[in-house]
Design a protein around this motif. Structure first.
Motif, mmCIF file in Angstrom:
data_model
loop_
_atom_site.group_PDB
_atom_site.id
_atom_site.type_symbol
_atom_site.label_atom_id
_atom_site.label_comp_id
_atom_site.label_asym_id
_atom_site.label_seq_id
_atom_site.Cartn_x
_atom_site.Cartn_y
_atom_site.Cartn_z
ATOM 1 N N PRO A 17 61.359 -23.408 42.564
ATOM 2 C CA PRO A 17 61.347 -23.334 41.214
ATOM 3 C C PRO A 17 62.154 -22.108 40.589
ATOM 4 O O PRO A 17 62.357 -21.281 41.187
ATOM 5 N N PRO A 18 62.091 -22.419 39.176
ATOM 6 C CA PRO A 18 62.535 -21.504 38.307
ATOM 7 C C PRO A 18 61.855 -20.183 38.223
ATOM 8 O O PRO A 18 62.326 -18.993 37.826
ATOM 9 N N ASN A 19 60.522 -20.110 38.492
ATOM 10 C CA ASN A 19 59.624 -19.153 38.196
ATOM 11 C C ASN A 19 58.815 -19.098 39.425
ATOM 12 O O ASN A 19 57.268 -19.431 39.243
ATOM 13 N N PRO A 20 59.031 -18.571 40.745
ATOM 14 C CA PRO A 20 58.311 -18.373 41.781
ATOM 15 C C PRO A 20 56.941 -17.544 41.620
ATOM 16 O O PRO A 20 55.920 -17.921 42.049
ATOM 17 N N SER A 21 57.141 -16.360 40.955
ATOM 18 C CA SER A 21 55.931 -15.358 40.943
ATOM 19 C C SER A 21 54.987 -16.065 40.216
ATOM 20 O O SER A 21 53.841 -16.222 40.309
ATOM 21 N N GLU A 22 55.241 -16.780 38.798
ATOM 22 C CA GLU A 22 54.488 -17.182 38.036
ATOM 23 C C GLU A 22 53.738 -18.373 38.785
ATOM 24 O O GLU A 22 52.281 -18.536 38.502
ATOM 25 N N LEU A 23 54.249 -19.395 39.492
ATOM 26 C CA LEU A 23 53.929 -20.505 40.175
ATOM 27 C C LEU A 23 52.828 -19.928 41.317
ATOM 28 O O LEU A 23 51.884 -20.524 41.451
ATOM 29 N N LEU A 24 53.110 -19.047 42.122
ATOM 30 C CA LEU A 24 52.370 -18.383 43.147
ATOM 31 C C LEU A 24 51.180 -17.718 42.424
ATOM 32 O O LEU A 24 50.069 -17.518 43.623
ATOM 33 N N GLY A 25 51.423 -17.206 41.385
ATOM 34 C CA GLY A 25 50.134 -16.375 40.920
ATOM 35 C C GLY A 25 49.400 -17.262 40.039
ATOM 36 O O GLY A 25 48.239 -16.766 39.532
ATOM 37 N N SER A 26 49.281 -18.604 40.024
ATOM 38 C CA SER A 26 48.674 -19.356 39.027
ATOM 39 C C SER A 26 47.366 -19.716 39.752
ATOM 40 O O SER A 26 47.116 -19.496 40.918
ATOM 41 N N GLN A 27 46.419 -20.250 38.836
ATOM 42 C CA GLN A 27 45.233 -20.831 39.404
ATOM 43 C C GLN A 27 45.370 -21.805 40.324
ATOM 44 O O GLN A 27 44.644 -22.011 41.034
ATOM 45 N N GLN A 28 46.442 -22.672 40.066
ATOM 46 C CA GLN A 28 46.440 -23.862 40.910
ATOM 47 C C GLN A 28 46.629 -23.173 42.343
ATOM 48 O O GLN A 28 46.276 -23.879 43.257
ATOM 49 N N MET A 29 47.551 -22.318 42.451
ATOM 50 C CA MET A 29 47.730 -21.456 43.892
ATOM 51 C C MET A 29 46.300 -21.045 44.211
ATOM 52 O O MET A 29 45.960 -21.473 45.770
ATOM 53 N N ALA A 30 45.534 -20.459 43.561
ATOM 54 C CA ALA A 30 44.409 -19.850 44.096
ATOM 55 C C ALA A 30 43.368 -20.943 44.514
ATOM 56 O O ALA A 30 42.752 -20.970 45.534
ATOM 57 N N ARG A 31 43.077 -22.042 43.812
ATOM 58 C CA ARG A 31 42.482 -23.190 44.134
ATOM 59 C C ARG A 31 43.271 -23.959 45.328
ATOM 60 O O ARG A 31 42.114 -24.355 46.229
ATOM 61 N N LEU A 32 44.216 -23.836 45.246
ATOM 62 C CA LEU A 32 44.724 -24.511 46.836
ATOM 63 C C LEU A 32 44.570 -23.721 47.841
ATOM 64 O O LEU A 32 44.077 -24.420 48.807
ATOM 65 N N LEU A 33 44.645 -22.410 47.849
ATOM 66 C CA LEU A 33 44.023 -21.687 49.218
ATOM 67 C C LEU A 33 42.768 -21.682 49.355
ATOM 68 O O LEU A 33 42.521 -21.807 50.546
ATOM 69 N N THR A 34 41.909 -21.915 48.228
ATOM 70 C CA THR A 34 40.553 -22.092 48.668
ATOM 71 C C THR A 34 40.427 -23.356 49.054
ATOM 72 O O THR A 34 39.323 -23.555 50.053
ATOM 73 N N GLN A 35 41.125 -24.597 48.738
ATOM 74 C CA GLN A 35 41.005 -25.880 49.342
ATOM 75 C C GLN A 35 41.242 -25.976 50.800
ATOM 76 O O GLN A 35 40.343 -26.601 51.634
ATOM 77 N N VAL A 36 42.398 -25.403 50.988
ATOM 78 C CA VAL A 36 42.780 -25.454 52.331
ATOM 79 C C VAL A 36 42.000 -24.436 53.550
ATOM 80 O O VAL A 36 41.896 -24.754 54.495
ATOM 81 N N SER A 37 41.417 -23.315 52.783
ATOM 82 C CA SER A 37 40.752 -22.557 53.745
ATOM 83 C C SER A 37 39.520 -23.105 54.075
ATOM 84 O O SER A 37 38.860 -22.967 55.275
#
Length: 478
Positions: free
Chosen positions: A347-367
């Motif tokens: 992506p053009p904005n890795p830090s913003e993408l990895l720090g997004s709420q979507q990433m937080a929800r994804l980690l919660t889901q896979v955990s």
């Protein structure tokens, strides 16, 4: 540093000492080969004064010794050099003659030794012959008092003139011996200086002292890691594999009240082996019967898809932006419960993408869906991606490379994790020398070759439809 520390530094960097000694020896060979041979012609004079009686003889001897010391300077005078240069057989001017002549007195005697040095042995002999004749005549002239007919001092040739058949320089044996000795001394000094100035972490004890964190594992150096980074087939039973199982055990006990389900693996800088550690950690967790998801969150320089020979064009980033669902992006590896989520499109904005709420929800889901989630993230001191991801996971593991990561870099990496209120489970020393780095190691302790079980997850699995699971050897982790 004590004496034993200096000895240890030299032994540790023996290659530096050997290299310096070899370079000095080569330099001596080159200089010796390019140096023109030099020959020496010698002539010895006896200085005496007329005397009668014992008292006069004693006083005359003292006088002759004093005169001989004065004649040392006379040998190098312009007057003698001009007289010698006037000889047609010499073929040199006065300045060139003076540079070739030297003299010394034999201690406690009345002997004066004159040496002529030249690259041409025949010319050196001719100059010495001219000196033998002209010097005696010059002394007789100078030592004859005004109005007198006989000199007060006589100079007679007692030895020579003669020239050496072998050159006096260069002397190969001496030059090589001196060069080798100086090279060894310089190499030892360089090794000690490097030890004094080296602030890299080389042992688990040094890593613990620098970070004040637990050492979860010390993965020993293995020359085959570059060709075979994964713990498959025989590599699973190597000391490196045992160290990874040690890491697996320690992670299960980092928090007795709450199991660490989502672990971020990161490092201070690139090329410290974090991707290899993350990949092998997921493998040994799956071998223990756990359902494991390996996530490649190093979206700037993804490595895991190449290691595992999986399709990496779609993955984490595509899931985060909603291009496809998680179940479609996840790929299974082997016959154990090991699943992989590649990085996907860069992506053009890795830090913003990895720090997004979507990433937080994804980690919660896979955990919740997996027993363990191992996340490979970017180096901490290069970009902020790892710190952002670690703040949304249960904790992080910091990978350092022995002899590469410095104390300051390890400390800065710890501060970067703590700055975002993330939890650091501990550190891993990768490429440790001598086992666990604390001076106490086991030799290989495992089943005999014939008794080793052949796990399908530790060997290259067969490829089935829809599951690209073949093993591919990659390069060292980022």
């Amino acid at each position: 540093m004590e004496l034993r520390d200096y000895v240890s530094a030299v032994r540790k960097r023996w290659w530096l000492v050997a290299t310096t000694a070899c370079l000095a020896l080569v330099a001596a060979v080159v200089v010796t080969a390019r140096t023109a041979p030099t020959y020496a012609a010698n002539v010895t004079f006896f200085v005496s004064t007329p005397s009668s009686g014992i008292t006069d003889a004693y006083q005359g001897g003292l006088f002759s010794q004093q005169r001989a010391r004065s004649y040392v300077n006379l040998v190098g005078s312009d007057r003698l050099a001009g007289a010698v240069a006037a000889d047609p057989a010499v073929g040199l001017d006065a300045g060139e003659v003076r540079r070739r002549i030297s003299a010394r007195t034999v201690p406690d005697t009345v002997l004066l030794e004159v040496t002529v040095v030249d690259t041409d042995s025949a010319r050196a002999l001719r100059i010495a012959q001219a000196v033998a004749t002209r010097f005696a005549a010059l002394v007789a002239t100078l030592e004859t008092p005004p109005g007198g007919s006989d000199p007060t001092v006589r100079v007679d040739v007692v030895t020579g003139p003669r020239v050496s058949t072998d050159p006096i320089s260069p002397q190969p044996v001496r030059n090589f011996a001196i060069a080798l000795l100086l090279g060894l001394i310089a190499g030892a000094a360089a090794a000690v200086m490097r030890e004094i100035l080296d602030n890299s972490i080389r042992s688990a004890a040094a890593l613990r002292q620098a970070t004040r964190k637990a050492i979860l594992a010390a993965v020993p150096h293995d020359a085959h890691t570059i060709e075979s980074p994964l713990l498959v087939e025989d590599a699973a039973w190597s000391p490196r594999g045992e160290a990874m199982r040690h890491l697996r055990t320690n992670l299960q006990f980092v928090d007795p009240d709450r199991r660490a389900r989502c672990v971020v693996v990161t490092s201070a800088l690139p090329d410290e082996g974090k991707s290899t550690i993350a990949c092998n950690l997921a493998i040994v967790l799956a071998e223990a019967g756990h359902r494991v998801l390996l996530v490649d969150a190093d979206v700037r320089r993804p490595k895991l898809a190449g290691y595992l020979d999986l399709e990496g064009a779609v993955g984490l980033t595509n899931v985060l932006v909603g291009q496809l669902d998680l179940d479609t992006a996840v790929q299974r590896w082997g016959e154990r419960e090991l699943w992989v989520l590649p990085s996907g499109s860069i992506p053009p904005n890795p830090s913003e993408l990895l720090g997004s709420q979507q990433m937080a929800r994804l980690l919660t889901q896979v955990s919740e869906a997996y027993d363990y989630v191992v996340v490979d993230s970017s180096p901490l001191l290069v970009v902020t991606d790892a710190a952002v991801v670690a703040s949304r996971a249960d904790g992080a593991v910091l990978v350092t490379r022995a002899g590469r990561t410095t104390v300051a870099q390890a400390q800065a990496a710890v501060l970067a994790i703590e700055a975002v209120s993330a939890r650091l489970f501990g550190c891993v020393l990768n490429g440790a020398k001598g086992g666990n780095g604390d001076g106490y190691t086991y030799a290989y302790y495992g089943p005999h070759e014939a008794e080793r079980p052949r796990h399908r997850s530790s060997a290259a699995p067969e490829v089935t439809a829809g599951e690209p699971v073949a093993v591919k050897a990659g390069t060292r982790g980022a």
